[in-house]
Design a protein around this motif. Sequence first.
Motif, short mmCIF file in Angstrom:
data_model
loop_
_atom_site.label_atom_id
_atom_site.label_comp_id
_atom_site.label_asym_id
_atom_site.label_seq_id
_atom_site.Cartn_x
_atom_site.Cartn_y
_atom_site.Cartn_z
N ASP A 1 7.40 6.03 0.89
CA ASP A 1 6.03 6.42 0.57
C ASP A 1 5.01 5.35 0.94
O ASP A 1 3.89 5.36 0.47
N GLY A 2 5.40 4.41 1.79
CA GLY A 2 4.48 3.37 2.23
C GLY A 2 3.46 3.91 3.21
O GLY A 2 3.44 5.10 3.54
N PRO A 3 2.59 3.05 3.71
CA PRO A 3 1.51 3.50 4.60
C PRO A 3 2.04 3.93 5.96
O PRO A 3 3.10 3.50 6.41
N ARG A 4 1.27 4.79 6.62
CA ARG A 4 1.53 5.17 8.01
C ARG A 4 0.92 4.09 8.90
O ARG A 4 -0.27 3.78 8.78
N LYS A 5 1.72 3.53 9.79
CA LYS A 5 1.26 2.43 10.62
C LYS A 5 1.87 2.52 12.02
O LYS A 5 2.82 3.28 12.24
N ASP A 6 1.34 1.71 12.92
CA ASP A 6 1.99 1.55 14.22
C ASP A 6 2.38 0.10 14.47
O ASP A 6 3.06 -0.19 15.44
N THR A 7 1.93 -0.81 13.58
CA THR A 7 2.25 -2.23 13.70
C THR A 7 2.55 -2.77 12.31
O THR A 7 1.74 -2.55 11.38
N THR A 8 3.66 -3.46 12.15
CA THR A 8 3.99 -4.00 10.82
C THR A 8 4.62 -5.37 10.94
O THR A 8 5.35 -5.66 11.90
N ILE A 9 4.34 -6.22 9.97
CA ILE A 9 4.88 -7.57 9.93
C ILE A 9 6.31 -7.54 9.41
O ILE A 9 6.59 -6.94 8.37
N VAL A 10 7.21 -8.19 10.14
CA VAL A 10 8.60 -8.35 9.71
C VAL A 10 8.84 -9.85 9.52
O VAL A 10 8.79 -10.62 10.48
N LEU A 11 9.08 -10.25 8.27
CA LEU A 11 9.23 -11.66 7.96
C LEU A 11 10.59 -12.19 8.41
O LEU A 11 11.54 -11.43 8.61
N PRO A 12 10.71 -13.52 8.55
CA PRO A 12 11.99 -14.11 8.95
C PRO A 12 13.12 -13.75 8.00
O PRO A 12 12.95 -13.75 6.78
N LYS A 13 14.26 -13.42 8.59
CA LYS A 13 15.50 -13.14 7.85
C LYS A 13 15.36 -11.94 6.91
O LYS A 13 16.12 -11.80 5.95
N LYS A 14 14.39 -11.05 7.17
CA LYS A 14 14.18 -9.86 6.35
C LYS A 14 14.40 -8.60 7.19
O LYS A 14 14.40 -8.64 8.42
N THR A 15 14.55 -7.49 6.48
CA THR A 15 14.70 -6.19 7.13
C THR A 15 13.61 -5.25 6.62
O THR A 15 13.35 -5.21 5.42
N VAL A 16 12.98 -4.54 7.52
CA VAL A 16 11.99 -3.53 7.17
C VAL A 16 12.40 -2.23 7.85
O VAL A 16 12.65 -2.20 9.06
N SER A 17 12.49 -1.16 7.07
CA SER A 17 12.86 0.15 7.61
C SER A 17 11.63 1.04 7.68
O SER A 17 10.85 1.11 6.72
N VAL A 18 11.47 1.71 8.81
CA VAL A 18 10.34 2.61 9.02
C VAL A 18 10.85 3.94 9.54
O VAL A 18 11.93 4.02 10.15
N PHE A 19 10.08 5.00 9.29
CA PHE A 19 10.46 6.36 9.66
C PHE A 19 9.36 6.99 10.50
O PHE A 19 8.17 6.80 10.22
N PHE A 20 9.75 7.76 11.52
CA PHE A 20 8.75 8.53 12.26
C PHE A 20 9.37 9.82 12.74
O PHE A 20 10.60 9.95 12.88
N LEU B 1 0.83 -1.20 0.00
CA LEU B 1 0.00 0.00 0.00
C LEU B 1 0.87 1.26 0.00
O LEU B 1 2.06 1.21 0.32
N ARG B 2 0.25 2.38 -0.33
CA ARG B 2 0.93 3.66 -0.34
C ARG B 2 0.13 4.65 0.50
O ARG B 2 -1.11 4.66 0.45
N ALA B 3 0.81 5.48 1.25
CA ALA B 3 0.16 6.47 2.09
C ALA B 3 -0.62 7.46 1.23
O ALA B 3 -0.18 7.83 0.13
N ALA B 4 -1.78 7.88 1.72
CA ALA B 4 -2.51 8.97 1.07
C ALA B 4 -1.65 10.23 1.11
O ALA B 4 -0.84 10.43 2.03
N ASP B 5 -1.83 11.08 0.10
CA ASP B 5 -0.97 12.26 -0.03
C ASP B 5 -0.97 13.14 1.22
O ASP B 5 0.07 13.70 1.60
N ASP B 6 -2.13 13.27 1.86
CA ASP B 6 -2.22 14.21 2.98
C ASP B 6 -1.62 13.70 4.28
O ASP B 6 -1.52 14.45 5.26
N VAL B 7 -1.21 12.43 4.33
CA VAL B 7 -0.58 11.91 5.56
C VAL B 7 0.84 11.41 5.32
O VAL B 7 1.50 10.95 6.26
N ARG B 8 1.32 11.50 4.08
CA ARG B 8 2.67 11.04 3.81
C ARG B 8 3.69 11.97 4.47
O ARG B 8 3.54 13.19 4.45
N LEU B 9 4.71 11.38 5.08
CA LEU B 9 5.74 12.20 5.71
C LEU B 9 6.51 12.98 4.65
O LEU B 9 6.80 12.46 3.57
N ALA B 10 6.83 14.22 4.97
CA ALA B 10 7.66 15.02 4.08
C ALA B 10 9.03 14.37 3.96
O ALA B 10 9.56 13.80 4.92
#
Length: 536
Positions: free
Chosen positions: A487-506, A406-415
């Motif tokens: 530009d992904g969705p704004r979330k507070d919980t995300t799935i991290v699969l085995p042996k993978k890396t997920v980067s998030v920004f806040f 998914l992609r964040a809606a324009d009005d909530v995407r982080l600058a």
Amino acid sequence: MNSMNRRSVLLAGLGVAGAGALVACSSSGSTPALASPSGSAVAAADKKRTRSGKTHETTLTATQAMADLGAGVTARTWAFDGRLPGRELRLTAGATLSATLSNQLPNQATTSLHWHGIALRNDMDGVPPATQAAVRAGRNFTYRFTADAPGTYFFHPHVGVQLDRGLYAPLIVEDPREPLSYDEEWVVVLDDWLDGVTGTPDDVFAELRHGMGGMHMSEDSSSPSSSSGHDMGDMSGMGGMGSSPSASASSSGGSMGTRFMLMGAQSPLLGGDAGDVKYPYHLVNGRVPADPEVFRSKPGKRVRLRLINAGADTAYRVALGGHQLTITHTDGFPVRHQQADALLIGMGERYDVLVTLEDGVFPLVTLAEGKNATGMAVIRTGSGSTPTATVRPKELDGMLMAASQLRAADDVRLASKKADRVHRIELTGGMMTYNWAINGRRFDMNNPVAHPITVEEGQRVRLDFVNTTTMWHPMHLHGHTYQLGSDGPRKDTTIVLPKKTVSVFFDADNPGQWMLHCHNAYHGEAGMMALVAYQA
């Protein structure tokens, strides 16, 4: 997306690392002074919240209850005001919620209320011992905070493994300028259930915490094929945490069979092992599939479904037979609308979807991913027989969406902004000794400010979730929403699969001391938690 290899696309999306230039990672050293959960920085941030002047007052009584799950199934559990799920709380963004928790639980059990997904003032977050002392039996505590962000949320305790009882309920914050157009709304709460049926969550944890190395395997779980679903890695072991104060003594000590531990649950979508725990039932709004809840409407009506996974150990693949879903929100924040036949929802995640109803009777099926079991509710707009409890509509195997696509809606995407601080969050541990941890350290309930992940107010922070284990983990951050990648969705919980890396920004805009943890209730209780703390 066409039908070509949809599963591969989903797997790739769940494991993708977010974009962004590397900056110097934080280094260990002397712990700086930390912002107090009730200090001046918290109060100053709270004053900036938009308020409507309205206050919603309520009392929530945590008590022992006999829950009717339908089809003649009853379970002695703990619930709010004797209801399962608890009574929905609904307010408009900008309103103040004043909720008094009355602890009437048995056995001198302590408890609390955590407002999952809400960016509220830190001292109201409900996380003993970090933000408050646990509420003792027979005592009350009033949570008072402003909910200024509309969305689908829920609340539950943050003590021991009480989440896996019946102590949960939806919290809906309505948008006074709602942009979506729909006729009706249905709040749908998913849960994996065993409390009062095969044991209690404390019994489960007492068994799991010994790990597979401490088990005396029973005949039906000792073959190589039946144990293939579990992570046997990281066998070195670490110092154990005690079980929660209300843990049952009936399952402690010595060798034991696998009364609760699930063996051989496999899901390619989740990268292998699907979960730890055997559940006899999977509920939708507190009902078993043999006696489901029925949502009655009319053909042509446009309905907003608010889906909440309140489970402790189960990801669900959700589909509505005969319909496509239009995904509009995840974890309370809008996304660019995306059509799908089904969606994957981990523990703690929420999704809002729109559907235009056809004429007939349709099953809303929640497939317990990798566990060969389902929950079900029913939408009825016309004549027809109720679907069987084991129905599996074709949509479950159609176009499947997860948050990473998914992609964040324009009005909530982080600058766009370079990260000021980067933290590597290694997810570590395994089933052999049940030593789940963050960066190799189990969270210390006796010293919650030990080894904090520090940030400063005003910083753009990047968290790199690096899953070194062979199990998946839904990683939840309190008090904030983060963005998946650029530009992904704004979330507070995300799935991290085995042996993978997920980067998030806040953006560090809510001072205090906030929990970061796996929302598998048993992984979190075992120690896969850390404290994200603002420097004073």
